[in-house]
Design a protein around this motif. Structure first.
Motif, PDB file in Angstrom:
ATOM      1  N   GLU A   7       1.786   6.726  -6.823  1.00  0.00           N
ATOM      2  CA  GLU A   7       0.835   7.779  -6.931  1.00  0.00           C
ATOM      3  C   GLU A   7       1.361   9.211  -6.665  1.00  0.00           C
ATOM      4  OE1 GLU A   7      -2.852   4.439  -6.629  1.00  0.00           O
ATOM      5  OE2 GLU A   7      -2.644   6.088  -4.998  1.00  0.00           O
ATOM      6  N   ALA A  30       0.834  -1.290   0.081  1.00  0.00           N
ATOM      7  CA  ALA A  30      -0.179   0.018  -0.017  1.00  0.00           C
ATOM      8  C   ALA A  30       0.895   1.325  -0.050  1.00  0.00           C
ATOM      9  CB  ALA A  30      -0.874  -0.076   1.176  1.00  0.00           C
ATOM     10  N   PRO A  41      -3.636   1.051   7.008  1.00  0.00           N
ATOM     11  CA  PRO A  41      -3.846   1.070   5.314  1.00  0.00           C
ATOM     12  C   PRO A  41      -5.000   0.318   4.741  1.00  0.00           C
ATOM     13  CG  PRO A  41      -2.158  -0.190   6.130  1.00  0.00           C
ATOM     14  CD  PRO A  41      -2.555   0.249   7.412  1.00  0.00           C
ATOM     15  N   LYS A  54       2.298   1.619  -3.375  1.00  0.00           N
ATOM     16  CA  LYS A  54       1.368   2.398  -4.271  1.00  0.00           C
ATOM     17  C   LYS A  54       1.125   3.835  -4.043  1.00  0.00           C
ATOM     18  CE  LYS A  54      -3.178   1.050  -6.036  1.00  0.00           C
ATOM     19  NZ  LYS A  54      -4.483   1.479  -5.127  1.00  0.00           N
ATOM     20  N   ALA A  55       0.993   3.919  -2.790  1.00  0.00           N
ATOM     21  CA  ALA A  55       0.817   5.465  -2.411  1.00  0.00           C
ATOM     22  C   ALA A  55       2.019   6.240  -3.029  1.00  0.00           C
ATOM     23  CB  ALA A  55       0.542   5.619  -0.966  1.00  0.00           C
ATOM     24  N   GLU A 108      -7.679   3.095   5.198  1.00  0.00           N
ATOM     25  CA  GLU A 108      -7.531   4.756   4.457  1.00  0.00           C
ATOM     26  C   GLU A 108      -6.091   4.808   3.698  1.00  0.00           C
ATOM     27  OE1 GLU A 108      -6.339   7.138   8.298  1.00  0.00           O
ATOM     28  OE2 GLU A 108      -6.041   5.194   9.288  1.00  0.00           O
ATOM     29  N   GLU A 109      -5.723   5.732   3.197  1.00  0.00           N
ATOM     30  CA  GLU A 109      -4.701   6.141   2.351  1.00  0.00           C
ATOM     31  C   GLU A 109      -3.388   6.086   3.336  1.00  0.00           C
ATOM     32  OE1 GLU A 109      -4.951   5.694  -0.915  1.00  0.00           O
ATOM     33  OE2 GLU A 109      -6.825   5.280  -0.843  1.00  0.00           O
ATOM     34  N   CYS A 110      -2.226   5.913   2.708  1.00  0.00           N
ATOM     35  CA  CYS A 110      -0.898   5.986   3.417  1.00  0.00           C
ATOM     36  C   CYS A 110      -0.293   7.347   3.286  1.00  0.00           C
ATOM     37  CB  CYS A 110      -0.143   5.047   2.948  1.00  0.00           C
ATOM     38  SG  CYS A 110      -0.404   3.198   3.380  1.00  0.00           S
ATOM     39  N   GLU A 111      -1.178   8.299   3.229  1.00  0.00           N
ATOM     40  CA  GLU A 111      -0.646   9.492   2.778  1.00  0.00           C
ATOM     41  C   GLU A 111       0.327  10.158   4.020  1.00  0.00           C
ATOM     42  OE1 GLU A 111      -0.096  13.015   1.050  1.00  0.00           O
ATOM     43  OE2 GLU A 111      -0.817  11.415   0.426  1.00  0.00           O
TER      44      GLU A 111
END
Lengths: 343, 343
Positions: free
Chosen positions: A172, A165, A325, A168-169, A328-331
């Motif tokens: 992106e 994850a 993750p 990928k984040a 939610e996103e791994c922002e």
């Protein structure tokens, strides 16, 4: 002497699902479709009610025509055996020029006729549970590029998921990042890697050094972790991987519903802060600048209305971002790594 | 399913020395004569000027008549190869009913004719560098009896020597104690053990649990250590061994002339107190009561008139007994263990 490398797989894959009907037994195949759809040509199901991963159904001939390079066993039966009834199709795939890739306990060499078929067609039989021979001893030399390693309070707490994850984040967000695999399913997703728990123990850190080689200064290797320094069964694997990875950053992975060490019923899980502290102390041997950028928590075992509170309170307690993750996103973790990159 | 055990050797031994003339190449054989003379039937030298270990010269026939059970290769040539010229004698010994025991890199199965000879005579070919198959995963369960583990600031700092000297001193003081081997030369001396650095990394602590099984309450296992938590090449081995050994006590071993980690030129050796502290912290996972009872220092690299001062100052600094077992008895360490026994 041949150059020593990780195990490298050839994509695209034809995912073999056989007659398996339950989704749990097909989670290897499902993971490939989820995390590396670009590597998946299609699926081979032997029955109408076999698990359907939502990718094109193909025979071996159709897959070869579509450019597939490997047949990947995408299912695991209880006991990890290779069903003898699969031997015919696997031999057919090998004869047609597909590498055969398996993470099952039974070595592919035990499939009747397969060694001969492989020799005749020149394809490879790749048991991703088996470490390569002739791995080097770790040398501890500093490598270029940046590395973040998943560590854990235990085994099976989401280290692979978090690494995938986070990769990928990062991608992106426009950050150069590569997922680095240390276990069999991760290796199929990454297309390469070393199953670090099957490496002879003298070579653990040497294998870890191969898994995340030198790279561009701004590039992040996101490394799948294994075990925990607090797991009495597997801590040796974890420490060798920690030293060989030379991480600039670690992410601690945890399962919020886990109380007891998975393989040792007499052991309670460590406190989060203690676990971070020991991993950092040991990691400083090969990278004195290492920091922990946050905690990745699998909260699926908690009641839905308690998850946010759990993450928030843990974050306040340890002073680091805490995320799940899966929901939610791994922002928050990406931001932490970007700050390191700008140093 | 067979019971899983350590590798067990049959004594008495006939020590094979071949045509080797330099003492360094025969140090395996010399170690056997020094540490387990009761296991040594004699030596087999093929030339008049071969190294002489001071035990009876014997042919294979004489050794068999004297009750020998194993031919042990007591020499190591550069590169660890088995000299092909030895094949005839090794085959003769196997045909005569002696197990063949080797710690060399070349597997015994590569000696021409030997696999067939062994099959015909029913003897075992034992490569003590090779770990047994089917080792268990460590379970972390508390075992009866007491254990003291040698740990180190690095590899090759005297851990095996210290363990052997301490075992001898304990036995001479009337304390039940057994040397437990984790490397090939130690295994030949002990007559059993597991070469822990060749165990697949998932099974390090499981192997360590087998090496020092449950025992009488007052019995001490004195366990040969491997590597160091501060050696970036081998720390995984050290941690798995530390956890699986569940030591009640550790002895830190150090070479007073060593400045740089042996396998990693970029790394300086840890400070003694830091090294003790991390080993204790990790050891507490499987034995919260663990203590460090002292430091064993190889002072042979220091000028003779500085050795006592070095040991005395180190002892004052860290508050623990510091001894060089090569030049004095292990009495101070024995006293420490006896105090633990009376608790």
């Amino acid at each position: 002497m041949n150059q020593i490398t990780t195990i490298k797989l050839n994509a695209p894959y034809l995912i073999f699902l056989g007659e398996v009907t339950d989704a749990m037994s097909a989670k290897t195949g499902a993971g490939l479709v989820q995390w590396c759809p670009e590597k998946v040509a299609g699926q081979l199901r032997t029955h109408a009610d076999s698990v359907d991963l939502g990718v094109p159904d193909m025979t071996v001939e159709q897959a070869v025509a579509a450019g597939a390079k490997s047949l990947v066993i995408g299912v695991a039966l209880v006991g990890g055996e290779i069903n003898r009834q699969w031997a015919e199709i696997i031999n057919q795939a090998a004869a047609s020029g597909l590498d055969i890739v398996s993470g099952l306990h039974t070595p592919l060499g035990d499939v009747p006729g397969l060694v001969e078929t492989a020799a005749n067609s020149g394809i490879r039989l790749i048991n991703v549970r088996r470490a390569p021979e002739n791995l080097p001893v770790g040398n501890g030399k500093k490598r270029s590029g940046k590395r973040v390693l998943m560590v854990g309070t235990d085994c099976a707490v989401g280290k692979k998921y978090t690494a995938l994850a986070l990769t990928k984040a990062l991608n992106e967000a426009g950050v150069q990042a590569t997922f680095r695999a240390t276990g069999q399913t991760g290796m199929m997703i990454a297309g390469e890697g070393i199953p670090i728990d099957s490496v002879k123990s003298d070579f653990i850190s040497g294998a870890a050094e191969l898994i995340s080689p030198g790279n561009d200064t701004a590039h992040w290797d996101v490394i799948e972790g294994q075990g925990s320094l607090f797991n009495p069964s597997y801590a040796g694997v974890s420490l060798g991987l920690l030293h060989g990875s030379q991480p600039d950053a670690i992410v601690l992975c945890h399962d919020a519903s886990r109380q007891i060490v998975s393989s040792c019923a007499d052991y309670v899980l460590p406190a989060i802060d203690e676990c971070i502290d020991l991993h950092l102390r040991c990691a400083r041997l090969t990278n004195p600048a290492v920091i922990c950028i946050g905690v990745s928590v699998n909260t699926s075992g908690l009641p839905a209305d308690q998850r946010d509170t759990y993450l928030h309170e843990l974050s306040l307690k340890i002073g680091l971002p805490c995320v799940d993750p899966l929901v939610e996103e791994c922002e928050l973790l990406v931001q932490q790594l970007n700050q390191l990159n700008s140093v």
